[in-house]
Design a protein around this motif. Structure first.
Motif, short mmCIF file in Angstrom:
data_model
loop_
_atom_site.label_atom_id
_atom_site.label_comp_id
_atom_site.label_asym_id
_atom_site.label_seq_id
_atom_site.Cartn_x
_atom_site.Cartn_y
_atom_site.Cartn_z
N GLU A 69 0.82 -1.21 0.00
CA GLU A 69 0.00 0.00 0.00
C GLU A 69 0.86 1.27 0.00
O GLU A 69 2.08 1.21 0.01
CB GLU A 69 -0.94 -0.03 1.21
N GLU A 70 0.15 2.41 -0.04
CA GLU A 70 0.77 3.73 0.05
C GLU A 70 1.63 4.07 -1.16
O GLU A 70 2.66 4.74 -1.03
CB GLU A 70 1.60 3.87 1.34
N ARG A 71 1.23 3.60 -2.36
CA ARG A 71 1.91 3.99 -3.59
C ARG A 71 0.89 4.57 -4.55
O ARG A 71 -0.19 4.01 -4.77
CB ARG A 71 2.60 2.79 -4.24
N LEU A 72 1.21 5.71 -5.15
CA LEU A 72 0.36 6.34 -6.16
C LEU A 72 0.88 5.95 -7.55
O LEU A 72 2.09 5.97 -7.79
CB LEU A 72 0.37 7.87 -6.00
N PHE A 73 -0.01 5.60 -8.44
CA PHE A 73 0.40 5.13 -9.77
C PHE A 73 -0.75 5.33 -10.75
O PHE A 73 -1.86 5.73 -10.37
CB PHE A 73 0.79 3.65 -9.71
N THR A 74 -0.47 5.03 -12.01
CA THR A 74 -1.54 5.03 -13.01
C THR A 74 -1.27 3.95 -14.04
O THR A 74 -0.24 3.26 -13.98
CB THR A 74 -1.70 6.40 -13.69
N HIS A 75 -2.20 3.80 -14.99
CA HIS A 75 -2.16 2.70 -15.95
C HIS A 75 -1.89 3.24 -17.36
O HIS A 75 -2.30 4.35 -17.69
CB HIS A 75 -3.49 1.94 -15.96
N GLY A 76 -1.26 2.44 -18.18
CA GLY A 76 -1.01 2.80 -19.58
C GLY A 76 -1.33 1.64 -20.50
O GLY A 76 -1.26 0.46 -20.10
N PHE A 77 -1.66 1.97 -21.73
CA PHE A 77 -2.07 0.95 -22.70
C PHE A 77 -1.55 1.36 -24.07
O PHE A 77 -1.57 2.53 -24.44
CB PHE A 77 -3.60 0.86 -22.69
#
Length: 427
Positions: free
Chosen positions: A319-327
């Protein structure tokens, strides 16, 4: 009209012995010799596994190539395509007479120039200019013939400033430039080129492909070309063969070959990973990817007007990680069609608790042209931007075009070029 065959491969096979010994042992060589003087067939030709690197074999012998037959006409550009380990480079080495086939024969007319690896045939201690004369001599050219082409070779390579510097100080890109220029300008009847052009920059690749087109169409010479860049293969080649596990599985027009290659390559509508082997970073791991239709069913073939759903399942392990997704999306020629970043994701604002999560992307209908597509998935962090992992070719799908007023094609049923197929408003 009689064919003008310049190169012919008849029943070409190449067998290797696995392990540290390499080609064989003394006992095996004596055994072969004993069979040979008695007029019997080599006993080791009856054994051996196919060349599949992904499976554990049962034999010490492997067939890198098996029963390859094809003909190449003068002025033809033959593309040889297949996955890594399919036997493409081995075949080119046999055609270039770098190595001998175990069985079969190569019949050729005229000089064959090869560009198989970076710096093939170059002496690192000699200058670029000296290597041009060395390579020309190896090809059987006279000093006068080489001198007449020298200025063109140096100009095309773009290495004028370094032509009197030892080649060992060249970068891999400079070496490829010079090696290609030598092979192309010294006028062989057959030019054999492996994947080396991938080392060159975009400008040089464009020049090299243009030169190969001039060689085949303008000068009537023959080119054998191996590349994983399907756009280059399609633009350059007139005919192709597809290799798989050392055997020819398809031969025909280059478009048909490319389609065959990608149909066999993957097109998985679903992929699952074990937690230990999954694409992952220290806080997340990818568990599953799916291609679904509008009814949430796993589907490989989609009508052009229908939406396609791509679903990715992952697990948060820290936990405690900020992230995002890519495609990313690629077509059958490996052209990058589009990228999408989940820039408004809640995962950039607050961290997720440990557990399983799903993310979906919807590709609208009437966006892509008919053909084969593959997808990749990435996890990224921002501030600073960093790609935690990027897994390519994880799932794929086919788009099938329709004839009808609800598609961009309308009632036209002929060839419809382009990589996208939106319905645009005309006013």
């Amino acid at each position: 009209m009689e064919k003008d065959i310049i190169l012919k491969a008849e029943n070409i096979s190449k067998q290797y012995r696995l392990g540290q010994v390499g080609t064989g042992t003394l006992s095996h060589d004596l055994n072969r010799w004993w069979y040979q003087i008695r007029g019997k067939e080599n006993p080791y030709l009856k054994i051996g596994d196919i060349n599949d690197r992904s499976t554990k074999g049962t034999s010490d012998y492997v067939w890198a190539l098996q029963d390859i037959n094809f003909e190449v006409e003068r002025g033809e550009v033959l593309g040889i395509i297949g996955k890594n380990g399919a036997g493409k480079s081995t075949l080119l080495k046999i055609l270039s007479k770098v190595t001998a086939p175990t069985t079969g024969s190569i019949k050729s007319r005229g000089r064959i120039a090869s560009l198989l690896e970076v710096g093939t045939g170059f002496n690192g201690e000699m200058t670029g200019r000296e290597n041009i004369f060395l390579n020309g001599a190896i090809l059987g050219m006279t000093k006068k013939e080489i001198t007449s082409k020298l200025d063109e070779i140096i100009e095309f390579s773009g290495c004028e400033r370094y032509v009197d510097t030892p080649v060992k100080r060249y970068s891999s890109g400079m070496t490829v430039r010079l090696a290609f220029a030598v092979a192309a300008f010294l006028e062989p009847e057959v030019l054999v080129i492996d994947e080396v052009l991938a080392v060159g920059d975009a400008e040089f690749q464009k020049k090299a492909i243009g030169k190969m087109q001039d060689i085949s169409r303008g000068e009537g010479r023959t080119v054998l070309f191996v590349s994983h860049n399907m756009a280059a293969v399609k633009s350059l080649c007139t005919r192709g063969i597809v290799l798989e596990h050392g055997k020819v599985v398809f031969e025909g027009g280059i478009e048909d070959c490319i389609n065959q290659y990608f149909n066999d390559l993957m097109q998985l509508t679903q992929r699952k990973w074990n937690p230990e082997a999954s694409p992952q970073t220290d806080f997340l791991r990818l568990l599953e990817a799916k291609v679904l239709n509008e009814n949430d069913e796993l589907t490989l073939n989609h009508l052009i007007s229908n939406s396609i759903i791509l679903e990715f399942t992952y697990e948060i392990i820290k936990e405690e990680r900020l992230f995002t997704h890519g495609f990313n999306l690629y077509n059958s020629q490996n052209i990058h069609i589009l990228s999408s970043h989940d820039k408004d994701s809640q995962t950039l604002k607050s961290s997720l608790k440990k557990g399983i999560y799903k993310k979906r992307i919807v590709l609208p209908g009437n966006l892509l042209a008919e053909g084969n597509y593959s997808c990749s998935f990435a996890i990224m962090t921002y501030n600073p931007f960093f790609v935690e992992f990027h897994e390519i070719d994880i799932v794929g799908f086919n788009i099938i075009d329709e004839v009808g007023q609800h598609t961009a094609r309308g009632n036209y049923s002929g060839n419809f070029p382009g990589v996208v197929r939106p319905i645009l408003k005309w006013k």
